[in-house]
Design a protein around this motif. Structure first.
Motif, PDB file in Angstrom:
ATOM      1  N   THR A 102      -4.275  24.063 -39.219  1.00  0.00           N
ATOM      2  CA  THR A 102      -5.276  23.464 -38.338  1.00  0.00           C
ATOM      3  C   THR A 102      -6.576  23.248 -39.104  1.00  0.00           C
ATOM      4  O   THR A 102      -7.155  24.199 -39.635  1.00  0.00           O
ATOM      5  N   THR A 103      -7.032  22.001 -39.169  1.00  0.00           N
ATOM      6  CA  THR A 103      -8.289  21.681 -39.849  1.00  0.00           C
ATOM      7  C   THR A 103      -9.375  21.478 -38.799  1.00  0.00           C
ATOM      8  O   THR A 103      -9.301  20.546 -37.991  1.00  0.00           O
ATOM      9  N   PRO A 104     -10.388  22.345 -38.781  1.00  0.00           N
ATOM     10  CA  PRO A 104     -11.439  22.234 -37.766  1.00  0.00           C
ATOM     11  C   PRO A 104     -12.446  21.146 -38.100  1.00  0.00           C
ATOM     12  O   PRO A 104     -12.527  20.676 -39.246  1.00  0.00           O
ATOM     13  N   VAL A 105     -13.207  20.747 -37.106  1.00  0.00           N
ATOM     14  CA  VAL A 105     -14.344  19.851 -37.343  1.00  0.00           C
ATOM     15  C   VAL A 105     -15.452  20.694 -37.962  1.00  0.00           C
ATOM     16  O   VAL A 105     -15.771  21.766 -37.440  1.00  0.00           O
ATOM     17  N   PRO A 106     -16.032  20.282 -39.088  1.00  0.00           N
ATOM     18  CA  PRO A 106     -17.080  21.101 -39.723  1.00  0.00           C
ATOM     19  C   PRO A 106     -18.292  21.271 -38.824  1.00  0.00           C
ATOM     20  O   PRO A 106     -18.603  20.405 -37.997  1.00  0.00           O
ATOM     21  N   ALA A 107     -18.975  22.391 -38.995  1.00  0.00           N
ATOM     22  CA  ALA A 107     -20.143  22.698 -38.167  1.00  0.00           C
ATOM     23  C   ALA A 107     -21.257  21.682 -38.362  1.00  0.00           C
ATOM     24  O   ALA A 107     -22.027  21.396 -37.455  1.00  0.00           O
TER      25      ALA A 107
END
Length: 217
Positions: free
Chosen positions: A176-181
């Motif tokens: 799972t690749t999150p959206v960067p902060a």
């Protein structure tokens, strides 16, 4: 020489490798379908800017019913999360030494979307999965990757893409690749190794080795 006999002779030739078979989403989903109740061990790597190395988490996923997903963490701490998308529509969190916490699923719609989608995935329900994600496929039947890009705005604000890696009928890893902060910041993927990959991960602490195992090593 008859064509069939010629084919048999070629297949029997030392060093001959049969061509890899193409794969599509329908083929993968049909083989991932699992009836309930079902369970599988997992090893998860969770990165954080506050940690020098990703946190390694071990436990088990369970699906006692179609609308319930249980995530039990056994190491390095004890925690059980139960997501119920049925009539109860709630999440229950139990941690060692603390009273259970229960809250409405409406407070965390991304969890509801993930559980519903996970259920659709394991039920082989392509239509249900496509209501929440855009689906992409790469690889062969022997080593495939199914990518899920969220359509739901709440989930898309947190998750960029989910890549499922597998071999044949076995789902071995969810990446799972999150959206960067913040814009331009790197986004380290969170890897959850399952089934045979989780078994092979026992005793392995090297991040690169676990990443390779996730992607088919």
């Amino acid at each position: 020489m008859p064509a069939a006999l010629g084919t048999l002779l070629i297949l029997a030739t030392p060093g001959f490798a049969a061509p890899a078979e193409a794969v599509d989403a329908g083929w993968i989903l049909a083989r991932l379908a699992r009836p309930v109740p079902d369970r599988t061990a997992f090893v998860e790597l969770r990165g954080s800017a506050l940690l020098k190395a990703p946190l390694r988490i071990e436990g088990e996923y369970r699906r006692p019913r179609e609308d319930v997903l249980v995530r039990e963490v056994r190491a390095p701490y004890a925690e059980t999360t139960t997501i119920d998308t049925g009539a109860a529509a709630r999440v229950t969190l139990v941690r060692a030494g603390k009273p259970p916490r229960t809250f409405a699923l409406s407070r965390v719609p991304e969890l509801a979307s993930l559980q519903t989608s996970f259920g659709a995935l394991l039920a082989g329900d392509r239509a249900g999965l496509e209501r929440h994600y855009r689906i992409g496929v790469a690889g062969t039947r022997q080593a495939w990757t199914l990518t899920l890009t969220p359509k739901d705005a709440a989930l898309a604000a947190k998750v960029r893409v989910i890549a499922l890696h597998g071999r044949g009928a076995e789902l071995r890893c969810i990446e799972t690749t999150p959206v960067p902060a913040r814009r331009g910041a790197p986004a380290a993927p969170q890897r959850t190794l399952l089934a045979g990959a989780a078994e092979r991960a026992r005793g392995i602490a090297d991040e690169a080795a676990l990443a390779a195992l996730c992607r088919g090593g």
